[in-house]
Every structure is written in structure tokens, then in C-alpha cells.
Design an enzyme around this catalytic site. Structure first.
Site, mmCIF file in Angstrom:
data_model
loop_
_atom_site.group_PDB
_atom_site.id
_atom_site.type_symbol
_atom_site.label_atom_id
_atom_site.label_comp_id
_atom_site.label_asym_id
_atom_site.label_seq_id
_atom_site.Cartn_x
_atom_site.Cartn_y
_atom_site.Cartn_z
ATOM 1 N N TYR A 161 14.794 20.663 12.352
ATOM 2 C CA TYR A 161 15.155 19.289 12.733
ATOM 3 C C TYR A 161 13.903 18.505 13.068
ATOM 4 C CZ TYR A 161 19.962 17.749 13.006
ATOM 5 O OH TYR A 161 21.188 17.264 12.673
ATOM 6 N N GLU A 214 13.952 14.542 13.634
ATOM 7 C CA GLU A 214 14.237 13.091 13.681
ATOM 8 C C GLU A 214 12.985 12.323 14.088
ATOM 9 O OE1 GLU A 214 17.662 12.108 16.035
ATOM 10 O OE2 GLU A 214 18.980 13.236 14.696
ATOM 11 N N ASP A 229 15.007 -1.508 -8.098
ATOM 12 C CA ASP A 229 15.569 -0.149 -8.064
ATOM 13 C C ASP A 229 15.208 0.500 -9.399
ATOM 14 O OD1 ASP A 229 17.120 2.119 -8.360
ATOM 15 O OD2 ASP A 229 18.925 1.231 -7.492
ATOM 16 N N THR A 270 15.250 6.968 -6.924
ATOM 17 C CA THR A 270 15.682 8.341 -6.693
ATOM 18 C C THR A 270 14.599 9.245 -7.285
ATOM 19 O OG1 THR A 270 17.002 8.237 -8.711
ATOM 20 C CG2 THR A 270 18.160 7.897 -6.630
ATOM 21 N N LYS A 304 15.641 11.870 -11.447
ATOM 22 C CA LYS A 304 15.942 11.425 -12.817
ATOM 23 C C LYS A 304 14.683 11.651 -13.662
ATOM 24 C CE LYS A 304 19.688 8.325 -11.427
ATOM 25 N NZ LYS A 304 19.607 7.975 -10.003
ATOM 26 N N ARG A 320 17.121 16.152 -5.932
ATOM 27 C CA ARG A 320 17.909 14.975 -5.592
ATOM 28 C C ARG A 320 17.318 14.387 -4.314
ATOM 29 N NH1 ARG A 320 21.674 15.668 -9.325
ATOM 30 N NH2 ARG A 320 22.494 13.591 -8.966
HETATM 31 N N1 DSN Z 1 25.082 7.865 -11.130
HETATM 32 C C1 DSN Z 1 23.713 7.551 -11.469
HETATM 33 C C2 DSN Z 1 23.556 7.427 -12.936
HETATM 34 O O1 DSN Z 1 24.133 8.242 -13.601
HETATM 35 O O2 DSN Z 1 22.877 6.548 -13.449
HETATM 36 C C3 DSN Z 1 23.287 6.426 -10.727
HETATM 37 O O3 DSN Z 1 23.552 6.658 -9.379
#
Ligand code: DSN
Length: 421
Positions: free
Chosen positions: A46, A48, A191, A217, A220, A226
Site C-alpha cells: 500500500y 497512498e 486522449d 492507456t 494498446k 492494462r
Molecule cells: N474499449 C477500448 C477500445 O476497444 O478501443 C477503449 O476503451
């Protein structure tokens, strides 16, 4: 692993991924090093707060982990400040809104049915419930219509212009969008979740130094675990206290919104895995990877077009393709199922001005990040396009689909997942 039930399911998912081609554009295959960090003892701790300002003892090691992740993110994206604690993209966007807006303020993002994201103001998401959301669309040709966005911004006077997409195959003109935001005094959020890996490799223009805040994110095209990061410029040394909403104060505003605003303890195992992915993304071979992602997508686009498939915008500049199936007489769901039956995983998706609607859309969305990680090149895209055509044409012929699935599996098994190498 002692839990036989979960062990068997993990093996089953491993086999599913190995035996088939993952072509959902938001997916990728992380490395064994990313998995090692993610499955490490750091999950037990932990912490925080932020490095040097924690509410728990024993944080001397995780402080170093988080600082490493922050420093690598800043260097890779060329920004002053990085918050690496957001659990994933949706909370990260909510944190950015919380940092810069009051409930009821107007946000303006691309509509989900035109390739945007739930958290860009879709009416059933928190972003559309707690804020006054107005949504722009693409033009009929599938491209962002910057003049129309400008007109809408002048009329609606948003406090935040949200730029980013989950199904947009073209390059964003960050500078033009900045001008639109500046004309109405709006914050600009980029984004870049889908294209972050392309940006750091120089395969897509970067919004760094243009957008006020960048969110991505990490799982990807960036090929990490993630998770998510929020990046900005400003004075990173401001202590974590209430400050005015100015550009200079962005780092403090963001950090306060993430913790204590929205989240509790950071996921240190996830932070470590993000740091590993950022290190990998800084290596020369990642540049070559990102270049190949785009080359593969362009080749696949050309091959699908030559087989009669209509692509939204007529092609792609990035890692994804949006196929409009209206001329083929097959729905997105039918195509997704047919392709799934042969071992090519894609997802059904709306196309701009979709005549069928969001629950049974007219398109499929597919991308090359994961298959490029496995090592597929342009010559394989010819084969993939051929299988896609055959699968869609023979969607009711289970024998034919079965034969095709054996061919897909044979190719897939020649390209092991990176964590198996
Ligand atoms: N669900 C994601 C995507 O597939 O693009 C975005 O959050």
C-alpha cells in the site's frame, strides 16, 4: 498454481490467443518482462500518496518504482509531468475532468457512434451524466470535419475540448484543434490511448506541447500492462495542496484529482509493469515495430479494398481499419462471428451515420498491433485479407469455415506470443 480451475482457464486463454490472430485494434501482446512485473510482490504494498509524500511506511522501494515510471514517461513523451497511478483509461479521463472542471460544465468530444469513446461525453457514462456533454461527429467521408468542430465550439463554448478516438483511422491535426480550443477558452485533452505507441515511435504527430493534458492507456499500441498515464506540462514541484486552475498548476491539479480525488492506493505492480513497457518502447526495435504496424495496416487496407470491402475514409494512416459492410450485405455482428469462427478476432463497430444503429452495427473494426508484435509482415496481410473475404462470403458454410480456421491456426502457430519466446 494450486487453483486448478483458474489455471485451466489461463491455459485455455493462452491457447486461444496462440492459435488465432488477435485483430482487435485496442489489444496487443505484452512481453514476459511486463508479465513478470505485473505478477510481482509489488502487488502487496500500500502506498497512498506520491513518492516522498506517502500515508504509509515502507514505501522506499515503491517510491523508486514510481519515480522510474514517471521519469521514463516524461522522457518518452517529452513532457514536464507524468502521473502513472490511474487504474485505467476511464478513471483517468474522469480524473482529468475533475481536475479542470466543475460538475455541469460543458465538455465536447467525438460521439461514440462516430469513433469516440464512452468517457468523451457519452450520455450513459459519468462523463455525460455529471457534465453537460455536446458531441461532434465526423463528416460523411469519415474524416474529422474541423470547420464543423469549430462552429460547434463557437456555439456551445465548451470548457473542455476532448480529442481522441477508438475507431478513427486517420491522423489528428493537433494544432488546428488547439486553435479551436483557444478561440473559446477551452482546455484541450488529447486522449491518445490507441495511438500512443505510434506517437512515441514517431509514426503519428505528438500532441505534446499542444494539448493541455494528454491521457493514454498503456496496454494498446504502447504494449504494456492494462493501466493509464496522465501527462502535462507545468510546475511539477508544487506541493500537493489546493491550487488555482492555471496551466502552470496542471501537475498539481492532476495529481490531486487522481489521489485523493478519485483513487486510493496505487497499484505498484501495475506501475512497475508500465515502467518496463516504457523502457521497451524507448528501444530502437520499438520504432521498427510501430513502423511495421502502420505498414501492415496500410497493406491490409489495400488488400481488403481490392476484394470489394469499403473502408471508412478509404484507408488508414495508423494501426486500425474501419470496414463498412453495407455493400457486402453482411452485418458487423455476422462478420465478427464468421471471422471468429476462422480464428480472426475483430469487433463489430458502428460506422459514421450507421444505418443499422449501435446495437447491430454495419461495420467491423480491426487492427494490426497484436499480429505485428507476433511478427507478421505485409506478405501475411495478403493472406489475412483473403481469409477475411472467404470467411465473410462463406459465413453459413461451417465446413469451409472449419478449413479456413485450420489454415489460420497453422500460420498463427508459426508466430509465438512474445511471452512464450
Ligand atoms: N474499449 C477500448 C477500445 O476497444 O478501443 C477503449 O476503451
Amino acid at each position: 498454481m494450486n487453483d486448478k480451475d483458474i489455471y485451466e482457464l489461463i491455459v485455455a486463454e493462452h491457447n486461444r490467443q496462440s492459435n488465432t490472430l488477435q485483430m482487435i485494434p485496442s489489444e496487443n501482446h505484452a512481453s514476459a518482462d511486463v508479465f513478470a512485473a505485473l505478477g510481482s510482490i509489488l502487488t502487496d504494498k500500500y502506498s497512498e500518496g506520491y513518492p516522498g509524500q506517502r500515508y504509509y511506511g515502507g514505501c522506499e522501494v515503491v517510491d523508486k518504482v514510481e519515480n522510474l515510471a514517471r521519469d521514463r514517461a516524461k522522457a518518452l513523451f517529452g513532457v514536464d509531468h507524468a502521473n502513472v497511478q490511474s487504474y485505467s483509461g476511464s478513471p483517468a479521463n474522469a480524473e482529468i475532468y475533475m481536475a479542470l472542471l466543475d460538475p455541469g460544465d460543458t465538455i465536447m468530444g467525438l460521439a461514440l457512434t462516430f469513433g469516440g469513446h464512452l468517457t468523451h461525453g457519452h450520455k450513459v457514462s459519468a462523463s455525460g451524466i455529471f457534465y453537460n456533454s455536446v458531441q461532434y461527429q465526423t463528416g460523411k467521408d469519415g474524416y474529422l470535419d474541423y470547420d464543423a468542430i469549430e462552429q460547434m465550439a463557437k456555439k456551445e463554448k465548451p470548457k473542455m475540448l476532448v480529442v481522441g478516438a477508438t475507431a478513427y483511422p486517420r491522423v489528428f491535426d493537433w494544432q488546428r484543434l488547439r486553435e479551436i480550443a483557444d478561440n473559446v477558452g477551452a482546455w484541450m485533452l488529447a486522449d491518445v490511448s490507441h495511438i500512443a505507441g505510434l506517437i512515441v515511435a514517431g509514426e503519428h504527430p505528438s500532441p505534446a506541447g499542444i494539448a493541455d493534458v494528454i491521457m493514454t492507456t498503456t496496454h494498446k499500441t504502447l504494449r504494456g500492462p492494462r493501466g493509464a498515464m496522465i501527462l502535462c506540462n507545468g510546475n511539477p514541484s508544487t506541493p500537493l495542496k489546493k491550487v488555482e486552475r492555471t496551466k502552470k498548476n496542471l501537475p498539481t491539479l492532476i495529481d490531486r484529482a487522481v489521489f485523493p480525488g478519485m483513487q486510493g492506493g496505487p497499484h505498484n505492480h501495475q506501475t512497475a509493469a508500465i515502467a518496463v513497457a516504457l523502457h521497451e518502447a524507448a528501444q530502437p526495435d520499438f520504432k521498427a515495430y510501430a513502423r511495421q504496424v502502420v505498414k501492415n495496416a496500410k497493406k491490409l487496407a489495400a488488400e481488403l479494398k481490392s476484394r470489394g470491402f469499403n473502408l471508412v475514409t478509404g484507408g488508414t494512416d495508423n494501426h486500425l481499419l474501419l470496414v463498412d459492410l453495407n455493400n457486402i450485405g453482411v452485418s458487423g455482428k455476422e462478420a465478427e462471428d464468421a471471422l471468429s469462427n476462422v480464428g480472426i478476432t475483430v469487433n463489430k463497430n458502428t460506422v459514421p451515420f450507421d444505418p443499422r444503429g449501435p446495437f447491430d452495427p454495419s461495420g467491423i473494426r480491426l487492427g494490426t498491433p497484436a499480429i505485428t508484435t507476433r511478427g507478421l509482415k505485409e506478405n501475411h496481410m495478403v493472406q489475412v485479407a483473403e481469409w477475411m473475404e472467404q470467411a465473410v462470403k462463406n459465413k453459413a458454410d461451417s465446413k469451409k469455415l472449419d478449413l479456413l480456421s485450420k489454415e489460420v491456426k497453422k500460420l498463427a502457430l508459426q508466430f509465438p506470443l512474445p511471452s512464450d519466446k
